[in-house]
Scaffold this active site. Structure first.
Site, PDB file in Angstrom:
ATOM      1  N   THR A 122       6.396   8.026  -1.447  1.00  0.00           N
ATOM      2  CA  THR A 122       6.153   9.313  -0.901  1.00  0.00           C
ATOM      3  C   THR A 122       4.787   9.436  -0.551  1.00  0.00           C
ATOM      4  OG1 THR A 122       6.064  10.684  -2.644  1.00  0.00           O
ATOM      5  CG2 THR A 122       8.223  10.100  -2.084  1.00  0.00           C
ATOM      6  N   GLU A 140       6.992   8.594  -6.734  1.00  0.00           N
ATOM      7  CA  GLU A 140       6.529  10.071  -6.154  1.00  0.00           C
ATOM      8  C   GLU A 140       5.213  10.193  -5.864  1.00  0.00           C
ATOM      9  OE1 GLU A 140       7.661  12.615  -4.630  1.00  0.00           O
ATOM     10  OE2 GLU A 140       9.390  13.038  -4.990  1.00  0.00           O
ATOM     11  N   HIS A 141       5.111  11.318  -5.536  1.00  0.00           N
ATOM     12  CA  HIS A 141       3.846  11.919  -4.897  1.00  0.00           C
ATOM     13  C   HIS A 141       2.592  11.535  -6.090  1.00  0.00           C
ATOM     14  CE1 HIS A 141       3.803  15.683  -7.422  1.00  0.00           C
ATOM     15  NE2 HIS A 141       5.166  15.401  -7.148  1.00  0.00           N
ATOM     16  N   ASP A 142       1.327  11.555  -5.628  1.00  0.00           N
ATOM     17  CA  ASP A 142       0.107  11.311  -6.539  1.00  0.00           C
ATOM     18  C   ASP A 142       0.016  10.296  -7.737  1.00  0.00           C
ATOM     19  OD1 ASP A 142      -0.993  13.645  -5.240  1.00  0.00           O
ATOM     20  OD2 ASP A 142       0.551  14.842  -5.868  1.00  0.00           O
TER      21      ASP A 142
END
Ligand code: UDP
Length: 223
Positions: A122, A140-142
């Protein structure tokens, strides 16, 4: 003019799964398929699934403008050793990515990654060299992922997770989301067993399994 030569290094399970992605790249760019080969240091067959299997020496000896290789071997230490060999011999690192994969915003991936079918990465993600994201995995993010990290199929890596170099995440493992500024950390060289549900930090060079994931093997190296 002599054409470029492309190799999928490793002619076993991982390599045979990666070759069709490499072939799609060839089809997209209308490149001649006889320039796409397996490389293997212990070749057992001369051809696999329609592609020649060359030893590394044969790959280097085949006339070519440039030579590209992707390291399709799940073992991270082997990948690291072969990556150094490829650099020494001026081979170019080749990232192979399935058409049916998704990469969203601000995702930076180091050289030589293999992104298999139905992988999603993402947003705002950093990934090191020679990453393997096997079928149906997501990040997923970060997240921050080191070098030579391997995801078996179906790994669910939720947001704000940090993964050290050489970690291996087994098939279907789920990694719980960390927090901004306080990521969930998986240490260097850690092994996460198949189907594990990781709810807290995992120390470097340890093995965890189960739900919730628990330690089964302590590390022997110190970082
Ligand atoms: N291999 C190689 N050079 C090495 C180590 C391994 O060419 O230094 C090849 C090995 O001969 C085998 C493949 O890489 O064909 C690894 O296959 P394996 O089934 O062990 O692993 P996977 O394909 O699942 O990564």
């Amino acid at each position: 003019m002599t054409e470029d030569l492309y190799g999928v290094y490793g002619a076993s399970g991982c390599g045979r799964g990666v070759m069709p992605l490499a072939r799609k790249f060839f089809e997209r760019h209308r490149l001649p398929l006889d320039r796409l080969v397996f490389i293997d240091d212990s070749p057992h067959q001369v051809e696999i699934n329609g592609h020649a299997v060359l030893s590394y020496a044969e790959f280097l000896a085949t006339p070519a403008r440039d030579r590209y290789a992707t390291l399709a071997i799940a073992n991270a230490s082997v990948r690291e050793r072969l990556a150094a060999r490829c650099v020494r011999d001026a081979l170019l690192s080749w990232t192979v990515r399935a058409e049916v994969s998704e990469i969203y915003d601000d995702v930076v991936i180091g050289e030589g990654a293999i992104i298999c079918a139905y992988v999603t990465l993402t947003s705002n993600i950093r990934i090191g060299k020679h990453f393997h994201a096997n079928l149906y995995s997501y990040v997923e993010h970060d997240c921050n992922i080191g070098d030579f990290v391997t995801f078996a199929p179906g790994v669910k890596c939720n947001g704000n997770v940090e993964i050290g170099d050489h970690a291996y995440i087994g098939a279907g493992a789920t990694i719980r989301q960390g927090q901004p500024g306080k990521p969930l950390r998986i240490g260097k060289g850690a092994i996460i067993g198949m189907g594990a549900v990781v709810t807290k930090d995992v120390a470097a060079h340890t093995t965890v399994v189960g739900n919730p994931a628990r330690l089964i093997q302590k590390g022997t190296k110190h970082d």
